[in-house]
Design an enzyme around this catalytic site. Structure first.
Site, PDB file in Angstrom:
ATOM      1  N   GLU A  97       3.032   3.259  -4.221  1.00 48.84           N
ATOM      2  CA  GLU A  97       2.714   4.000  -2.986  1.00 48.84           C
ATOM      3  C   GLU A  97       2.256   3.109  -1.855  1.00 48.84           C
ATOM      4  OE1 GLU A  97       0.578   3.441  -5.306  1.00 48.84           O
ATOM      5  OE2 GLU A  97      -1.141   2.801  -4.116  1.00 48.84           O
ATOM      6  N   LYS A 130      -0.981   7.099 -13.616  1.00 46.78           N
ATOM      7  CA  LYS A 130      -1.473   5.915 -14.327  1.00 46.78           C
ATOM      8  C   LYS A 130      -2.176   6.347 -15.608  1.00 46.78           C
ATOM      9  CE  LYS A 130      -2.563   2.884 -10.387  1.00 46.78           C
ATOM     10  NZ  LYS A 130      -1.607   1.809 -10.708  1.00 46.78           N
ATOM     11  N   ASP A 174       3.835   5.676  -8.039  1.00 45.01           N
ATOM     12  CA  ASP A 174       2.738   4.715  -8.164  1.00 45.01           C
ATOM     13  C   ASP A 174       2.987   3.463  -7.315  1.00 45.01           C
ATOM     14  OD1 ASP A 174       0.331   3.740  -8.974  1.00 45.01           O
ATOM     15  OD2 ASP A 174       0.979   3.163 -10.992  1.00 45.01           O
ATOM     16  N   LYS A 217      -3.842  -2.066   3.524  1.00 47.26           N
ATOM     17  CA  LYS A 217      -3.557  -0.925   2.639  1.00 47.26           C
ATOM     18  C   LYS A 217      -4.869  -0.237   2.321  1.00 47.26           C
ATOM     19  CE  LYS A 217      -2.187   0.300  -2.131  1.00 47.26           C
ATOM     20  NZ  LYS A 217      -1.594  -0.132  -3.417  1.00 47.26           N
ATOM     21  N   ARG A 247       3.310   0.237  -0.686  1.00 44.21           N
ATOM     22  CA  ARG A 247       4.379  -0.235   0.202  1.00 44.21           C
ATOM     23  C   ARG A 247       4.905   0.902   1.071  1.00 44.21           C
ATOM     24  NH1 ARG A 247       7.816  -2.013  -4.961  1.00 44.21           N
ATOM     25  NH2 ARG A 247       5.682  -2.135  -5.742  1.00 44.21           N
ATOM     26  N   ASP A 286      -6.016   5.618  -6.122  1.00 42.65           N
ATOM     27  CA  ASP A 286      -4.626   5.583  -6.582  1.00 42.65           C
ATOM     28  C   ASP A 286      -4.540   6.094  -8.018  1.00 42.65           C
ATOM     29  OD1 ASP A 286      -1.971   5.110  -7.084  1.00 42.65           O
ATOM     30  OD2 ASP A 286      -2.129   2.905  -7.050  1.00 42.65           O
ATOM     31  N   ASP A 299      -8.396   0.407  -4.349  1.00 40.63           N
ATOM     32  CA  ASP A 299      -7.059   0.283  -3.769  1.00 40.63           C
ATOM     33  C   ASP A 299      -7.056   0.342  -2.234  1.00 40.63           C
ATOM     34  OD1 ASP A 299      -4.515  -0.368  -4.490  1.00 40.63           O
ATOM     35  OD2 ASP A 299      -3.806   1.693  -4.694  1.00 40.63           O
TER      36      ASP A 299
END
Ligand code: BES
Ligand code: MN
Ligand code: ZN
Length: 499
Positions: A351, A279, A349, A267, A353, A272, A290
């Protein structure tokens, strides 16, 4: 940018030395490791003798205990050629493991690197296994590099020469190559998001590929569209920095053909913000981390290739920035992922996956024998396991066991969480095949893994949620705060196979 990611310990030479007694080597410092309750056993005995019983005296008076990561600098030590002696505790002699040695050696060099040093000697113990020497060497090369990327006045200086006494040269070389992978991952994570975004990450990967002899393919936004990677594109749409997919291929010696033995999937959300499901500021502060999964995979691939391990490896990173720009993907959107599975977005959020859905599909098509993905996927995994432990999730128990054994061997804590079929109900959608969150927040690490499972087909796969261990918010004795390079050591160990 590319040069910034070249060999991180390059102006620091590492070598082994077994032909002369360690106390006779002229150096700025000699580092000696001692165990709890037996301060003068093993290699430390020789130093105790050379110094006329200094270690036994200080142990008797309680100044040196050998407790884990205790760091006692002796600025004047008789009987040794080095200008000072640094005594590092390893904890109890029984149960000494690679993780402890890695951290103890890193503690020593982190301590010493606050001043410039020409030569530092570290003394290995004859009782350590080859793996233990390698991990200690790796730790020593990680500890002397810190969070100096953006400081005008650097806080750390790498030693010009690091000598591992009593250690085989091969183990020293391997240890520094492992550290190169760890330090590469740390550096990528620590680079701020305005400098490290999908394009610059892919450029860094290209430079690594060039240096280590891997083939590289970079898909830009146009190629991603051609390849129907709508999920990656959806996550990237809110950003002015378009997404990328990076594919690295390494063929080990004598393995010119054949399907990949192993696929590493990372990933790579370079920042993020949460997207429209924004967030809170506190939670966003560290979200440059991230892309730690992608960084770990790139670091591991670089070391595996540099070591010329006999394996066919593909490494695929999904790179996107999750932002709130005018074109951002929205709640209620339904995305047709590359595999054809439709995904209803309930929270922008979640995101990671969504990005991985397409990356895993690209990998599945390549028919690797096994898949591992690494992702800073869920806060829920940190709630479950804390800061230091990575979560494991699998569709194939024996494959998960192999990965867990490699992690145990090098001392990176992991813990498996269940994948009961009942959890599948939670990602059912009223309007699409699946939705991108579970029902409520409970079991969030598992529902995320269940989502990923939909995209790996029948290939043995293990997902590693590194949301906890990827990033240290505070400095530890062995490492500065920031990226930790977690999982690189485990993956290299895994690719090497059993000792
Ligand atoms: N990148 C985060 C997970 C994360 C949190 C990593 C803290 C490292 C530290 C991920 O994209 C995320 O935001 N997950 C959400 C999922 C939720 C919306 C279902 C989370 O964990 O809150
Ligand atoms: Mn998120
Ligand atoms: Zn994320």
């Amino acid at each position: 940018m590319s040069d910034e990611f070249s060999n991180t310990v390059s102006h620091c030479q590492f070598r082994a030395e077994s032909s002369v007694p360690p106390e006779s080597i002229a150096a700025d410092c000699l580092v000696v490791f001692v165990t709890e309750g037996a301060v003068t056993s093993g290699a430390a005995a020789e130093i105790d003798r050379a110094t006329g019983g200094l270690l036994s005296t200080l142990s008797a008076s309680g100044e040196i205990t050998g407790k884990k990561y205790e760091c006692v600098p002796l600025l004047v030590a008789p009987g040794i050629a080095a200008r000072q002696l640094l005594v590092i505790g390893l904890g109890p002699r029984s149960g000494l493991d690679c993780g402890t040695l890695y951290r103890a050696a890193a503690t020593a060099t982190r301590h010493l690197s606050t001043r410039p040093r020409e030569t530092v000697v570290l003394l290995a113990d004859g009782a350590w296994t080859t793996r233990q020497v390698e991990q200690a060497v790796a730790g020593s090369a990680v500890g002397m590099i810190g969070q100096d990327l953006y400081r005008r006045e650097k806080k750390r200086t790498q030693f010009r020469t690091t000598i591992w006494a009593n250690a085989p040269q091969e183990a020293v070389t391997t240890g520094t190559m492992i550290a190169d992978g760890v330090n590469l991952a740390r550096r990528l994570v620590n680079t701020p998001p305005d400098d490290l975004y999908p394009q610059t990450f892919s450029e860094a990967a290209a430079s690594i590929a060039g240096r280590t002899g891997m083939e590289i393919e970079i898909w830009d936004e146009h190629q991603l569209a051609k390849e129907r990677c709508n999920a990656i594109l959806a996550v990237g749409r809110g950003s002015s920095r378009p997404p990328r997919l990076v594919k690295l291929t390494y063929r080990g010696p004598g393995k010119a053909t054949g399907l990949p033995d192993l696929a590493l999937v990372g990933k790579g959300v370079t920042f993020d913000s949460g997207g429209l499901s924004l967030k809170p500021s506190d939670g966003m502060l560290t979200m440059k981390c991230d892309m730690s999964g992608a960084a770990a995979m790139l670091g591991a691939a670089a070391t595996i290739a540099a070591l010329r391990l006999p394996i066919n490896l593909v490494t695929v990173c999904g790179l996107a920035e999750n932002m709130t720009g005018p074109a951002a993907y929205k709640l209620g959107d339904v995305i047709t992922a590359r595999s054809g599975t439709t995904i209803e977005i309930h929270n922008t959020d979640a995101e990671g996956r969504v990005v991985l859905a397409d990356v895993l599909d690209v990998v599945r098509e390549m028919e690797p024998k096994r898949i591992i993905d690494a992702a800073t996927l869920t806060g829920a995994c940190m709630v479950a396991l804390g800061h230091d432990v990575a979560g494991l999730f699998t569709n194939d128990q024996s494959w998960c066991d192999v990965l867990a054994a490699a992690a145990r061997e090098v001392g990176e804590p992991v813990w498996q969480l269940p994948m009961y079929a009942d959890y599948d109900e939670q990602i059912r959608s009223e309007v699409a095949d699946i939705k991108n969150v579970g029902d409520g927040r409970w079991g969030g690490a598992i529902t995320a893994a269940k989502f990923l499972e939909r995209f790996v087909g029948n290939i043995p796969w293990t997902h590693v949620d590194i949301a906890g261990p990827a990033f240290a918010e505070k400095p530890q004795p062995w490492i500065d705060g920031g990226g930790t390079g977690v999982l690189v050591r485990t993956l290299v160990e895994l690719a090497r196979g059993p000792e």
